[in-house]
Write an enzyme that holds these catalytic residues in place. Structure first.
Site, short mmCIF file in Angstrom:
data_model
loop_
_atom_site.label_atom_id
_atom_site.label_comp_id
_atom_site.label_asym_id
_atom_site.label_seq_id
_atom_site.Cartn_x
_atom_site.Cartn_y
_atom_site.Cartn_z
N VAL A 1 0.85 -1.18 0.00
CA VAL A 1 0.00 0.00 0.00
C VAL A 1 0.89 1.23 0.00
O VAL A 1 1.82 1.34 0.81
CB VAL A 1 -0.89 0.00 1.27
CG1 VAL A 1 -1.69 1.29 1.37
CG2 VAL A 1 -1.82 -1.21 1.25
N CYS A 2 0.62 2.16 -0.90
CA CYS A 2 1.42 3.39 -0.97
C CYS A 2 1.24 4.21 0.30
O CYS A 2 0.12 4.52 0.70
CB CYS A 2 1.03 4.24 -2.17
SG CYS A 2 1.81 5.86 -2.17
#
Lengths: 128, 119
Positions: B77-78
């Site tokens: 997940v960024c």
């Protein structure tokens, strides 16, 4: 291209395809964040602007009126990251009554057909 | 083939999250490698631990988790996109990890294909 020497300087052709207007959705802003990161990886970065994406690099943006940050100056800073390959689709400009003089950074205006050929040469295409 | 998968949309609002999952599952079942699944934009919501869909609907978050468990999938997940949307360690579903956009670029360099799911 060898996958083993990631640390040994593999350079791929990356293209970020901007198709959406700068405001109204967050896509344009977050693409720009991807672009800046890829510069740190020394990749061969290309930016393409087509459809409403051409509005992202239009001069005179004043989104403060809608409570949003004006991120268009960042496009002018790309040169400092050695990101200088910006391509704009001629037809998209024309359809929106824009010319190269309306844009805030130097670009290469190419036809829709040539844009397709350019995309075919890329290794990685990231679109939003 | 070695795939990298980019998920740009959140679950339930957009079919892209399901399609990305189905693509990843099909690729793995066919013996391909999925190097990494990267979640960006509203795609970070695929990793929301608080997700609780109605019981007669599919659970997109759990689908990802099961797939990751079965195939040791790397699901990233960024961090910046997650912070904007409240997906942080505290709200992160097990099986996902938070990291930077460099992980996506690395996938682009390492993989034969990056496949994007979203508009």
């Amino acid at each position: 291209m060898s996958e083993e020497d990631f640390d040994g300087g593999v350079v791929k052709k990356f293209m970020y395809v901007n198709r959406k207007a700068p405001y109204g959705t967050i896509y344009a802003l977050e693409v720009l964040e991807m672009v800046l990161i890829s510069a740190a990886f020394d990749q061969d970065v290309h930016l393409a602007f087509l459809d409403d994406g051409v509005f992202q690099i239009k001069k005179g943006q004043t989104p403060a009126n809608i409570g949003v940050k004006n991120f268009s100056p960042t496009f002018r800073a790309l040169e400092g990251y050695d990101i200088e390959k910006l391509f704009v689709e001629k037809e998209s400009l024309e359809e929106r009554g824009l010319t190269e003089a309306d844009l805030l950074v130097p670009v290469e205006v190419i036809s829709r057909a040539d844009m397709g050929k350019l995309m075919a040469e890329m290794d990685v295409i990231l679109t939003a | 083939m070695k795939f990298g998968i980019l998920v740009n949309e959140g679950p339930y609002t957009h079919q892209a999250a399901d399609t990305a999952y189905q693509f990843a599952k099909a690729a793995l079942e066919k013996g391909h490698e999925v190097f990494r699944v990267f979640f960006y934009y509203d795609g970070v919501n695929n990793a929301n631990a608080l997700t609780e869909p109605p019981t007669d609907d599919r659970n997109v978050v759990k689908n990802w988790q099961k797939l990751a468990e079965q195939y040791k999938l790397d699901m990233v997940v960024c961090v910046a996109a997650g912070l904007r949307r409240g997906i942080v360690e505290k709200t992160l579903a097990p099986g996902f990890r938070i990291s930077g956009l460099g992980q996506l670029i690395e996938a682009g360099i390492q993989c034969d294909r990056i496949v994007t799911f979203g508009d």
